[in-house]
Design an enzyme around this catalytic site. Structure first.
Site, mmCIF file in Angstrom:
data_model
loop_
_atom_site.group_PDB
_atom_site.id
_atom_site.type_symbol
_atom_site.label_atom_id
_atom_site.label_comp_id
_atom_site.label_asym_id
_atom_site.label_seq_id
_atom_site.Cartn_x
_atom_site.Cartn_y
_atom_site.Cartn_z
ATOM 1 N N LYS A 153 0.830 -1.204 0.000
ATOM 2 C CA LYS A 153 0.000 0.000 0.000
ATOM 3 C C LYS A 153 0.875 1.269 0.000
ATOM 4 O O LYS A 153 2.064 1.204 0.298
ATOM 5 C CB LYS A 153 -0.937 -0.010 1.214
HETATM 6 C C1 LIG Z 1 -5.405 -4.173 0.838
HETATM 7 C C2 LIG Z 1 -6.872 -4.004 0.915
HETATM 8 C C3 LIG Z 1 -7.607 -4.394 2.052
HETATM 9 C C4 LIG Z 1 -7.031 -5.226 3.154
HETATM 10 O O1 LIG Z 1 -5.913 -4.751 3.756
HETATM 11 P P1 LIG Z 1 -4.860 -5.741 4.450
HETATM 12 O O2 LIG Z 1 -4.050 -4.784 5.270
HETATM 13 O O3 LIG Z 1 -4.064 -6.383 3.369
HETATM 14 O O4 LIG Z 1 -5.608 -6.692 5.287
HETATM 15 C C5 LIG Z 1 -8.958 -4.091 2.106
HETATM 16 N N1 LIG Z 1 -9.571 -3.480 1.088
HETATM 17 C C6 LIG Z 1 -8.915 -3.118 -0.033
HETATM 18 C C7 LIG Z 1 -9.656 -2.416 -1.117
HETATM 19 C C8 LIG Z 1 -7.547 -3.383 -0.161
HETATM 20 O O5 LIG Z 1 -6.912 -3.053 -1.271
#
Ligand SMILES: *Cc1c(COP(=O)(O)O)cnc(C)c1O
Length: 400
Positions: free
Chosen positions: A186
């Site tokens: 992210k």
């Molecule tokens: C990455 C993501 C999540 C989940 O996040 P994690 O930290 O990987 O559990 C939820 N929603 C969206 C749209 C994502 O891209």
């Protein structure tokens, strides 16, 4: 796209401060930690940055969704509307609290289509979860208006759009709460981690208690052991090392977004050469977090031809109907209702009755749009050579 590209002295310094105290737990150890509360500091800074006021750190973006849904009281018997184009985590969290995910179409924003949302609201709808996919905003103001009229709370899944805003108002602050992910790919990352923001102190307290086994965190002479409990919880705590990295990454978020915008602009210019190309509709180009560049072609054949040339020339773009983690018809476990639970829950109720069956062709508009769409992840650091190579591939694709 990922904040790990720019890990540096700031993250190291933050981590060492934690290791020097020896305290990895976010609570307790008041003497040993010498006033260092990294997770708490990260929450305060994140709440202030977004303007939400309150922020609750958790162990992942998926946990953030679950903790938020729990705090809003969503559970069995409820439906939650989200979009069919999202990361699987969004519907996992909904099923995990016992509710049923209902999928809406997306529109030219590649996010929730407000008109289709209206069609899907019924008296079981307990929450609406628009996702700000691929770094850019949903039609969130319109969605909030529809939700308000129906008296349904909105949770913004902002996992992919940290730093994004519309006319200066940060994504995640439009709804009752907004969730973020800091997983390793992210925009800003803590390896694993998540955050929920809200302006509602009561909701914040509920989330704080639920994510920590129900601990009420009330100051009392017995310390943590003497804390009370109002309801059953779970453990989704963030640890100090993650909080420390988060503080350093948050301080760099604006510069990450600025660098991505520059790279994105460059590629967008050369992509304009492709006949019939249409770029994703942005609610506010200034507030785009620019982690992705999405463009659509007139039909699937043209998308395939362009995609092939780009790939052959070392500049492959993603097509989400082929990538299996972001569009629900590709989720065979969801379609099949596969679960480890003996009773079949959450797809089947304990009485043996199937609760929901997903039709892979229920969202024709989304399927058509995604079949014509290609996407480039945008990095913070893209060398001049890399950009020129991509521009060269795009020039060739313009003739495809
Ligand atoms: C990455 C993501 C999540 C989940 O996040 P994690 O930290 O990987 O559990 C939820 N929603 C969206 C749209 C994502 O891209």
């Amino acid at each position: 796209m990922p904040g790990f590209e720019i890990f540096g002295a700031e993250e190291k310094e933050q981590i060492l401060e934690v290791l020097d105290t020896g305290v990895l737990f976010r609570y307790e150890f008041s003497e040993q930690r010498r006033g260092i509360y990294k997770v708490k500091e990260f929450e305060e800074k994140f709440g202030a940055y977004t303007g939400a006021g309150y922020a609750q750190a958790v162990s992942s973006g998926t946990a953030a969704l679950k903790v938020a849904l729990k705090a809003m009281g969503v559970g069995p018997g409820d439906e939650v509307i989200t979009q069919g184009f999202t990361f699987v985590a969004t519907w996992e969290a909904i099923l995990e609290v016992g509710a049923i995910p209902v999928f809406s179409e997306i529109d030219a924003t590649l996010n929730m289509d407000p008109a289709d949302l209206k069609n899907k609201i019924n008296n079981k709808t307990a929450c609406i979860v628009p996702v700000h996919m691929l770094g850019a905003a949903a039609r969130i103001e319109e969605i909030i208006e529809i939700a308000d009229q129906a008296g349904i709370p909105v949770l913004e899944d902002t996992a992919q759009a940290a730093g994004g805003h519309i006319n200066g108002k940060y994504l995640g602050t439009f709804g009752k709460c907004g969730t973020f992910s800091f997983d390793s790919v992210k925009t800003m990352t803590t390896g694993e981690g998540g955050m929920i923001i809200t302006d509602d102190p009561k909701l914040h307290t509920e989330m704080s208690e639920y994510h920590d086994h129900g601990h009420d965190h009330a100051v009392n002479p017995g310390g943590r052991g003497g804390e009370g409990r109002s309801f059953i919880g779970f453990n989704y705590r963030m640890m100090e090392l993650q909080g420390a990295i988060g503080i350093a990454q948050l301080a760099k978020l604006d510069s990450m977004v600025a660098a991505q915008k520059k790279n994105k602009h460059r590629l967008k210019e050369s992509l304009s050469l492709i006949p019939g190309i249409r770029f994703r509709e942005l609610m506010d180009p200034t507030g785009d977090s620019a982690t992705f560049l999405s463009f659509s072609l007139a039909d699937s054949d043209h998308r395939k031809r362009v995609g092939k040339v780009l790939q052959e020339n070392g500049a492959a773009a993603i097509c989400w109907v082929e990538n299996s983690w972001h569009f629900y018809p590709k989720w065979e476990h969801l379609l099949a209702g596969s679960t480890q639970t003996r009773s079949g829950w959450p797809f089947t109720d304990p009485g043996g009755k199937r609760r929901v069956v997903y039709d892979p062709i229920a969202l024709p508009v989304s399927a058509d749009l995604l079949d014509r769409t290609l996407v480039y992840p945008i990095s913070i650091r893209m060398s001049e050579t890399r950009l020129q190579d991509m521009e060269e591939a795009i020039r060739k694709a313009a003739e495809a």
